[in-house]
Design a protein around this motif. Structure first.
Motif, PDB file in Angstrom:
ATOM      1  N   ALA A 196      46.269  35.103  40.185  1.00 39.26           N
ATOM      2  CA  ALA A 196      45.320  34.810  41.262  1.00 39.26           C
ATOM      3  C   ALA A 196      44.941  33.339  41.328  1.00 39.26           C
ATOM      4  O   ALA A 196      44.726  32.791  42.414  1.00 39.26           O
ATOM      5  N   ASP A 197      44.867  32.668  40.172  1.00 37.25           N
ATOM      6  CA  ASP A 197      44.448  31.264  40.167  1.00 37.25           C
ATOM      7  C   ASP A 197      45.620  30.290  40.233  1.00 37.25           C
ATOM      8  O   ASP A 197      45.452  29.083  40.040  1.00 37.25           O
ATOM      9  N   LYS A 217      50.903  45.306  40.379  1.00 39.85           N
ATOM     10  CA  LYS A 217      49.545  44.760  40.468  1.00 39.85           C
ATOM     11  C   LYS A 217      48.520  45.799  40.009  1.00 39.85           C
ATOM     12  O   LYS A 217      47.536  45.478  39.343  1.00 39.85           O
ATOM     13  N   GLU A 277      45.143  46.161  37.025  1.00 41.00           N
ATOM     14  CA  GLU A 277      43.824  46.307  37.635  1.00 41.00           C
ATOM     15  C   GLU A 277      43.313  47.737  37.499  1.00 41.00           C
ATOM     16  O   GLU A 277      42.741  48.310  38.412  1.00 41.00           O
ATOM     17  N   GLY A 288      41.721  44.400  42.440  1.00 42.65           N
ATOM     18  CA  GLY A 288      40.946  43.299  41.883  1.00 42.65           C
ATOM     19  C   GLY A 288      41.549  41.956  42.241  1.00 42.65           C
ATOM     20  O   GLY A 288      42.345  41.839  43.172  1.00 42.65           O
ATOM     21  N   ASN A 289      41.196  40.949  41.475  1.00 44.16           N
ATOM     22  CA  ASN A 289      41.633  39.589  41.796  1.00 44.16           C
ATOM     23  C   ASN A 289      42.403  38.945  40.647  1.00 44.16           C
ATOM     24  O   ASN A 289      42.366  37.731  40.472  1.00 44.16           O
ATOM     25  N   ARG A 290      43.106  39.760  39.865  1.00 45.23           N
ATOM     26  CA  ARG A 290      43.875  39.205  38.755  1.00 45.23           C
ATOM     27  C   ARG A 290      45.219  38.653  39.222  1.00 45.23           C
ATOM     28  O   ARG A 290      45.724  37.678  38.673  1.00 45.23           O
ATOM     29  N   ARG A 324      48.018  38.048  42.798  1.00 38.84           N
ATOM     30  CA  ARG A 324      48.018  37.805  44.237  1.00 38.84           C
ATOM     31  C   ARG A 324      49.443  37.874  44.775  1.00 38.84           C
ATOM     32  O   ARG A 324      50.363  37.287  44.198  1.00 38.84           O
TER      33      ARG A 324
END
Length: 264
Positions: free
Chosen positions: A112-113, A180, A184, A210-212, A214
């Motif tokens: 995600a980052d 994904k 999550e 979630g946002n782990r 993308r």
């Protein structure tokens, strides 16, 4: 009496011959995986059961990796392959495909980052793909400067992404969606099986987006999955007839709805 004894000796072989040997994946959430009880589950597992029932045979599931699908068919280790198998001109020279039963598109997934926002950002980046899948060649068409790293299974590629060994992984979007889900909430445990690679036991009902990770869109390609058989197999016409029948279409829609909520 001697004839009866002879027939009894042959009986186990007759039963075995009636099995429909189905190649499926064991590392594709939603399509072919092991559930929390350690049982095979997924769209293609359920589809295989229904196909075997239609053919009047018992299903015997055999795990295959992407690179094993064609060799196992050609070596007569399998009767059919139902394993997220994209229909392509090159593959159609080696095996025979049914009409498509599912459509999706190839995408890329990153942490995600990650600073990666598009396919163009993959220049000089390490991208995990699975050996024997169409993902690698398709990705290089879109970004020739990407550095491919091949893995045998999707789980291996997924874990390498989490551990930072690759910058991204690429495969069909519906497969990425399942991977994904593992990170999550869906993974119950990673189980080591004797003589085989470890597999995740999954409870996909526990998945909370979630946002782990993308997924980068749009898709790189349009993929159609088909059931594969050996060239000249009499099963092909029967499979296509079932896929085209009202009962076959209804069964497939019901299975997809149950697992994916109707996505196809």
């Amino acid at each position: 009496m001697r004839l009866m004894a002879f027939l009894l000796l042959l009986l186990p072989f007759s039963v075995q011959a009636a099995d429909l040997r189905i190649g499926v994946k064991e590392d594709i959430p939603y399509f072919g995986y092991y559930n929390a009880k350690g049982e095979r589950a997924g769209i293609e597992v359920d589809f295989g059961k229904e196909l075997a029932k239609f053919l009047g045979r018992s299903p015997k599931f055999i795990s295959v990796s992407s690179s094993q699908r064609i060799p196992f068919l050609q070596a007569n280790k399998l009767d059919v392959v139902i394993a997220t198998f994209s229909i392509t001109p090159d593959r159609s020279k080696e095996v025979a495909f049914s009409e498509p039963y599912f459509e999706t598109g190839q995408s890329v997934m990153v942490l995600a980052d990650s600073p990666i926002q598009s396919i163009q950002d993959l220049s000089s980046k390490k991208v995990g793909v699975v050996k024997g899948a169409t993902s690698g060649p398709q990705l290089l068409k879109a970004q020739p400067q990407a550095r491919l790293v091949e893995y045998k299974t999707y789980y291996e590629a997924y874990l390498e992404l989490l551990f930072g060994q690759v910058d991204a992984i690429s495969t069909d979007e519906v497969v990425l969606r399942g991977l994904k889900a593992i990170g999550e909430g869906a993974a119950v445990k990673l189980e080591q099986r004797k003589g085989r690679r470890p597999v995740f036991l999954l409870d996909l009902n526990r998945y909370t987006p979630g946002n782990r990770l993308r997924i980068i869109r749009p898709s790189l390609s349009h993929e159609k999955y088909g059931i594969a058989v050996r060239k000249g197999s009499p099963l092909l016409d029967k499979i296509n007839a079932w896929l085209a029948s009202p009962s076959g279409r209804h069964t497939l829609r019901d299975i997809i709805q149950r697992h994916l909520g109707g996505e196809s």
